[in-house]
Design an enzyme around this catalytic site. Structure first.
Site, PDB file in Angstrom:
ATOM      1  N   SER A  67     -30.609  13.010 -11.493  1.00 20.61           N
ATOM      2  CA  SER A  67     -32.004  13.393 -11.273  1.00 20.61           C
ATOM      3  C   SER A  67     -32.128  14.820 -10.778  1.00 20.61           C
ATOM      4  O   SER A  67     -31.445  15.227  -9.842  1.00 20.61           O
ATOM      5  CB  SER A  67     -32.642  12.446 -10.248  1.00 20.61           C
ATOM      6  OG  SER A  67     -33.898  12.916  -9.833  1.00 20.61           O
ATOM      7  N   LYS A  68     -33.026  15.554 -11.416  1.00 23.32           N
ATOM      8  CA  LYS A  68     -33.319  16.925 -10.989  1.00 23.32           C
ATOM      9  C   LYS A  68     -33.891  16.922  -9.573  1.00 23.32           C
ATOM     10  O   LYS A  68     -33.587  17.789  -8.761  1.00 23.32           O
ATOM     11  CB  LYS A  68     -34.305  17.556 -11.976  1.00 23.32           C
ATOM     12  CG  LYS A  68     -34.673  18.993 -11.655  1.00 23.32           C
ATOM     13  CD  LYS A  68     -35.366  19.670 -12.832  1.00 23.32           C
ATOM     14  CE  LYS A  68     -36.657  19.016 -13.220  1.00 23.32           C
ATOM     15  NZ  LYS A  68     -37.369  19.739 -14.291  1.00 23.32           N
TER      16      LYS A  68
END
Length: 474
Positions: A247-248
């Site tokens: 996940s960014k």
């Protein structure tokens, strides 16, 4: 019908690996069938908008070779290709959907429900559904704030087909009546993607499997307008481990992060192609052109793929070794800029290329070129080479005058010269070469052997370091 796919990222920062994989699958679905790949910027979530992020999207796709056929920068027959420039289109269709009974005007203060990423699994009990349309229009004409909310009156089960997961059934009672047009006049993703995909004649939609539960809502909008839904291709997430998604938002590596660490764009693209897709054989190295020729969405996997940095590193090493000497030297050159000591960069690149797996490893491999690090003479102890500090002192004492007289300073000649020193003094090659390598580098692990380092450093610096080593051993 000609295949048309779209990559529709939000300009919210660097390119997340999962987003790039989605773009790649969309690109390959289009190109494997001679279709068009469209770039569309979904910037209606202004709270998450990051200045300059659109340029990052352009740069990333160009850097990996995924050129688009239509988009904001090059135009096309279905523009504008930026959602914020299509505001009037969404308003037009939102009001039309209300007239068709697929939506209604809501005047309640459901601010949280306007969020792009709000998740609700139960229908909102909204009294605004009961307001007659004529009355709602009068309230809007009087300036009262409103949103357009989806109207879900169907009962039973929605059934739709997905390329990856097959036929999917979802009960209509599980769907929430989410906001389609926000009070600021901008659409939510749930509405904009349907309108845009229809108007841009998108045939295949690739997105994460977290959107499966929302697909019946999209289909109801298609149905209300009398439009044909696209072919759905929902893909499982890319995971950092068995429990956590890559996940960014959690700070996991983006495409830009990996490039900064010395991974080649071509290797990154090759690796992420295999995160959820298999070619049907044991082969693992593919160029983008080769992927275009063999890709089939039927070979996409249902199971999540774990991002394995070690596997990517191995693959990147394969790509580095397959570069031409000149290509590698060009990529490595920026890593040499801090070295003020004169060095043979051609020889250095030749020594590094077979020994590294990422360009980022260059720095730790060549830190001794600027200056020999402080080291303990115990480093000359090596059982395999049968060396000790005393053996090293003898070897360097023998080597120094011989090297001073060498005219042809190249790897082959230096190796023969040092090998002759070993033979003449009844010593093993390692008892000569290992001490020279330590004297030149102050390190146990180096990008090349003694003679390769001597060529990289040049004659003057080599002799200077051997003299310094003898003083240390005295």
């Amino acid at each position: 019908m000609k295949t048309r796919t779209r990559f529709a990222p939000s300009p919210t920062g660097y390119m997340h690996i999962g987003n790039l994989r989605t773009a790649l699958y969309e690109y390959l679905i289009a190109k494997s069938s001679g279709g068009d790949f469209i770039l569309r910027i979904e910037d209606t979530d202004q709270k998450r908008y990051v200045e300059g992020a659109t340029d990052i999207i352009y740069q990333t796709l160009k850097r990996v070779g995924m050129l688009w056929d239509e988009g904001p920068d090059i135009g096309g027959n279905f523009g504008p290709y930026v959602q914020s420039e299509r505001r009037h289109i969404y308003a037009q269709y939102a009001h039309k959907l209300v007239e068709l009974g697929g939506a209604y005007y809501c005047f309640c203060a459901h601010k949280d429900d306007e969020e792009e990423n709000s998740v609700s699994h139960t229908k909102l009990k909204d009294p605004c559904k009961l307001i007659p349309l004529d009355e709602a229009k009068k309230r809007i004409a009087n300036g009262e704030p409103f949103v357009v909310r989806q109207n879900i009156n169907k009962k039973g089960t929605s059934i739709f087909h997905d390329v990856v997961y097959g036929d999917i059934e979802i009960d209509y009672d599980e769907l929430d009546e989410g906001v389609l047009l926000k009070s600021d006049g901008l659409p939510t993703y749930n509405f904009a993607n349907v309108v845009d995909d229809h108007l841009m004649q998108i045939t295949h939609v690739v997105r994460g499997n977290e959107y499966i539960s929302s697909t019946p809502k999209y289909n109801l909008i298609y149905e209300a307008f009398g439009w044909q839904p696209p072919i759905y291709v929902h893909v499982p997430p890319v995971m950092k481990d068995a429990q956590h998604k890559l996940s960014k938002r959690n700070g996991d590596a983006s495409f830009q992060d990996l490039v900064a660490k010395g991974y080649l764009p071509e290797a990154i693209l090759n690796y992420i192609a295999l995160l959820g897709w298999n070619p049907g054989d044991e082969r693992e190295i593919f160029s983008l052109k080769e992927l275009e020729e063999i890709f089939s969405s039927e070979r996409l996997n249902k199971s999540p793929a774990i991002f394995d940095i070690n596997k990517l590193t191995w693959m990147n090493g394969c790509y580095i070794r397959n570069l031409s000497a000149q290509e590698f030297a060009t990529l490595a050159e920026p890593y040499y800029q801090h070295i003020t000591t004169p060095i043979d960069t051609v020889a250095l690149s030749a020594a590094l290329q077979p020994r590294i797996e990422t360009l980022g490893q260059i720095a730790e491999q060549i830190d001794f070129l600027q200056a020999v690090p402080d080291y303990d003479v115990s480093l000359y102890e090596n059982k395999k080479m049968k060396t000790t500090p005393e053996v090293a002192q003898k070897a360097l004492t023998l080597v120094l005058p011989v090297l001073e007289n060498v005219a042809e300073w190249n790897n082959e000649n230096l190796f023969e010269v040092l090998k002759k020193v070993a033979v003449d003094h009844e010593m093993k090659n390692g008892q000569i070469l290992y001490p020279v390598r330590i004297a030149l580098s102050g390190k146990e692990t180096t990008p090349g052997g003694a003679t390769e380092l001597a060529v990289i450093l040049g004659k003057e610096e080599t002799l200077k370091r051997i003299r310094a080593a003898l003083q240390k051993l005295a």
